[in-house]
Design a protein around this motif. Structure first.
Motif, mmCIF file in Angstrom:
data_model
loop_
_atom_site.group_PDB
_atom_site.id
_atom_site.type_symbol
_atom_site.label_atom_id
_atom_site.label_comp_id
_atom_site.label_asym_id
_atom_site.label_seq_id
_atom_site.Cartn_x
_atom_site.Cartn_y
_atom_site.Cartn_z
ATOM 1 N N LEU A 118 -2.695 -16.651 -8.529
ATOM 2 C CA LEU A 118 -2.761 -15.771 -8.490
ATOM 3 C C LEU A 118 -1.569 -15.146 -7.797
ATOM 4 O O LEU A 118 -1.323 -15.875 -6.666
ATOM 5 C CB LEU A 118 -4.137 -14.780 -7.589
ATOM 6 C CG LEU A 118 -3.907 -13.659 -7.323
ATOM 7 C CD1 LEU A 118 -4.502 -12.737 -8.504
ATOM 8 C CD2 LEU A 118 -5.270 -13.517 -6.066
ATOM 9 N N TRP A 119 -0.623 -14.182 -8.156
ATOM 10 C CA TRP A 119 0.543 -13.674 -7.202
ATOM 11 C C TRP A 119 -0.154 -12.610 -6.582
ATOM 12 O O TRP A 119 -0.587 -11.452 -7.180
ATOM 13 C CB TRP A 119 1.627 -13.142 -8.241
ATOM 14 C CG TRP A 119 2.379 -14.130 -8.921
ATOM 15 C CD1 TRP A 119 2.084 -14.515 -10.298
ATOM 16 C CD2 TRP A 119 3.311 -15.055 -8.238
ATOM 17 N NE1 TRP A 119 3.401 -15.546 -10.659
ATOM 18 C CE2 TRP A 119 3.831 -15.916 -9.278
ATOM 19 C CE3 TRP A 119 3.795 -15.120 -6.948
ATOM 20 C CZ2 TRP A 119 4.948 -16.642 -9.040
ATOM 21 C CZ3 TRP A 119 4.981 -15.990 -6.541
ATOM 22 C CH2 TRP A 119 5.333 -16.887 -7.717
ATOM 23 N N ASN A 120 0.034 -12.656 -5.243
ATOM 24 C CA ASN A 120 -0.413 -11.623 -4.377
ATOM 25 C C ASN A 120 1.277 -11.091 -3.751
ATOM 26 O O ASN A 120 1.355 -11.618 -2.821
ATOM 27 C CB ASN A 120 -1.432 -12.075 -3.504
ATOM 28 C CG ASN A 120 -2.003 -11.124 -2.422
ATOM 29 O OD1 ASN A 120 -1.539 -10.033 -2.355
ATOM 30 N ND2 ASN A 120 -2.997 -11.519 -1.590
ATOM 31 N N ILE A 121 1.515 -9.893 -4.256
ATOM 32 C CA ILE A 121 2.819 -9.301 -3.949
ATOM 33 C C ILE A 121 2.438 -8.070 -3.158
ATOM 34 O O ILE A 121 1.872 -6.946 -3.654
ATOM 35 C CB ILE A 121 3.601 -9.154 -5.206
ATOM 36 C CG1 ILE A 121 3.634 -10.735 -5.748
ATOM 37 C CG2 ILE A 121 4.946 -8.654 -4.634
ATOM 38 C CD1 ILE A 121 4.532 -10.488 -6.966
ATOM 39 N N THR A 122 3.075 -7.823 -1.863
ATOM 40 C CA THR A 122 2.898 -6.627 -1.017
ATOM 41 C C THR A 122 4.547 -6.254 -0.908
ATOM 42 O O THR A 122 5.458 -6.979 -0.428
ATOM 43 C CB THR A 122 2.432 -6.737 0.435
ATOM 44 O OG1 THR A 122 1.194 -7.417 0.279
ATOM 45 C CG2 THR A 122 2.372 -5.602 1.060
ATOM 46 N N ARG A 123 4.667 -5.079 -1.399
ATOM 47 C CA ARG A 123 5.987 -4.291 -1.038
ATOM 48 C C ARG A 123 5.718 -3.221 0.241
ATOM 49 O O ARG A 123 4.839 -2.456 0.051
ATOM 50 C CB ARG A 123 6.433 -3.465 -2.193
ATOM 51 C CG ARG A 123 6.811 -4.487 -3.494
ATOM 52 C CD ARG A 123 8.029 -5.282 -3.237
ATOM 53 N NE ARG A 123 8.672 -5.353 -4.718
ATOM 54 C CZ ARG A 123 9.467 -6.434 -4.654
ATOM 55 N NH1 ARG A 123 9.966 -7.253 -3.566
ATOM 56 N NH2 ARG A 123 10.098 -6.470 -5.864
ATOM 57 N N ILE A 124 6.671 -3.337 1.219
ATOM 58 C CA ILE A 124 6.652 -2.457 2.241
ATOM 59 C C ILE A 124 7.837 -1.537 2.220
ATOM 60 O O ILE A 124 9.169 -1.956 2.087
ATOM 61 C CB ILE A 124 6.706 -3.262 3.609
ATOM 62 C CG1 ILE A 124 5.700 -4.288 3.665
ATOM 63 C CG2 ILE A 124 6.623 -2.452 4.684
ATOM 64 C CD1 ILE A 124 5.675 -5.347 4.359
ATOM 65 N N THR A 125 7.674 -0.270 2.251
ATOM 66 C CA THR A 125 8.670 0.720 1.869
ATOM 67 C C THR A 125 9.441 0.884 3.486
ATOM 68 O O THR A 125 8.843 0.749 4.320
ATOM 69 C CB THR A 125 8.205 1.938 1.230
ATOM 70 O OG1 THR A 125 7.501 2.814 2.152
ATOM 71 C CG2 THR A 125 7.576 1.343 0.010
ATOM 72 N N ALA A 126 10.527 1.745 3.298
ATOM 73 C CA ALA A 126 11.121 2.362 4.348
ATOM 74 C C ALA A 126 10.179 3.087 5.099
ATOM 75 O O ALA A 126 10.472 3.298 6.163
ATOM 76 C CB ALA A 126 12.611 2.700 3.854
ATOM 77 N N GLY A 127 9.485 3.814 4.517
ATOM 78 C CA GLY A 127 8.610 4.991 4.930
ATOM 79 C C GLY A 127 7.143 4.170 5.357
ATOM 80 O O GLY A 127 6.116 5.008 5.724
ATOM 81 N N PHE A 128 7.160 2.946 5.391
ATOM 82 C CA PHE A 128 5.860 2.184 5.897
ATOM 83 C C PHE A 128 4.742 2.223 5.100
ATOM 84 O O PHE A 128 3.539 2.222 5.238
ATOM 85 C CB PHE A 128 5.665 2.311 7.302
ATOM 86 C CG PHE A 128 6.670 1.925 8.346
ATOM 87 C CD1 PHE A 128 6.859 0.476 8.378
ATOM 88 C CD2 PHE A 128 7.366 2.859 8.906
ATOM 89 C CE1 PHE A 128 7.708 0.196 9.258
ATOM 90 C CE2 PHE A 128 8.615 2.473 9.714
ATOM 91 C CZ PHE A 128 8.823 1.091 9.930
ATOM 92 N N HIS A 129 4.868 2.698 3.637
ATOM 93 C CA HIS A 129 3.822 2.501 2.907
ATOM 94 C C HIS A 129 3.873 1.203 2.239
ATOM 95 O O HIS A 129 4.793 0.385 2.311
ATOM 96 C CB HIS A 129 4.343 3.622 1.565
ATOM 97 C CG HIS A 129 3.973 4.887 2.012
ATOM 98 N ND1 HIS A 129 5.322 5.717 2.161
ATOM 99 C CD2 HIS A 129 2.973 5.956 2.110
ATOM 100 C CE1 HIS A 129 4.702 6.925 2.322
ATOM 101 N NE2 HIS A 129 3.224 7.029 2.300
ATOM 102 N N LEU A 130 2.636 0.791 1.940
ATOM 103 C CA LEU A 130 2.275 -0.576 1.409
ATOM 104 C C LEU A 130 1.917 -0.416 0.014
ATOM 105 O O LEU A 130 1.028 0.171 -0.374
ATOM 106 C CB LEU A 130 1.231 -1.301 2.418
ATOM 107 C CG LEU A 130 1.549 -1.687 3.717
ATOM 108 C CD1 LEU A 130 0.202 -2.193 4.490
ATOM 109 C CD2 LEU A 130 2.739 -2.548 3.754
ATOM 110 N N LEU A 131 2.403 -1.387 -0.903
ATOM 111 C CA LEU A 131 1.810 -1.627 -2.206
ATOM 112 C C LEU A 131 1.594 -2.856 -2.323
ATOM 113 O O LEU A 131 2.379 -3.778 -2.282
ATOM 114 C CB LEU A 131 2.946 -1.005 -3.226
ATOM 115 C CG LEU A 131 2.729 -1.224 -4.673
ATOM 116 C CD1 LEU A 131 1.350 -0.368 -4.963
ATOM 117 C CD2 LEU A 131 3.843 -0.905 -5.502
#
Length: 142
Positions: A118-131
């Motif tokens: 399983l790929w578990n990928i988290t993107r953290i944005t400049a506005g501190f949103h998490l995806l």
């Protein structure tokens, strides 16, 4: 560099070759702060040994932190059909659908085993949103 090449670089290093591998098996790979780490677990000692893959391979060891003690599943790296680039393309497509105006500032990438790779990928944005997106590494199912 694809994930199997990263694992190969770690296990072909002199540091790994001279390490006492018995009772240890591959459990996950992670990419944090621009560095790949390949992690091996020992049921006997309940410790994780990590090999950081950079120009040079480095080794460290930590105890496993778990609320409920259980053994970590072995990562079946040979079953991984979806490469990192393909997984990131899926995540970026979802990011554009969910939060198109946000720029990605950082990423945490983990390839782990949870009944299947399983790929578990988290993107953290400049506005501190998490995806956070989890992708079946066998069939691309999100």
């Amino acid at each position: 560099m694809e994930i199997k090449e990263i694992v190969e670089k770690a296990i072909s290093s002199p540091l790994f070759q001279n390490w006492d591998k018995k009772d240890n098996y591959l459990v996950n790979c992670s990419f944090i702060d621009g560095l790949w780490q390949v992690h091996f677990y020992s049921k006997k000692t309940r410790k994780i040994t990590s090999f950081t893959v950079d120009d040079e391979v480095k080794q460290s060891e930590d105890k496993v932190f778990q609320a409920e003690q259980r053994d970590i599943e072995k990562l079946e790296i040979d079953r991984v059909n979806i490469g990192l680039n393909e997984a990131l393309e899926l995540v970026d497509k979802i990011k554009e659908e969910k939060i198109p105006a946000e720029d990605v500032a950082n990423s945490i990438i983990i390839l782990q085993q949870d009944k299947f790779p399983l790929w578990n990928i988290t993107r953290i944005t400049a506005g501190f949103h998490l995806l956070n997106v989890k992708i079946n590494a066998l069939n691309k199912e999100v």
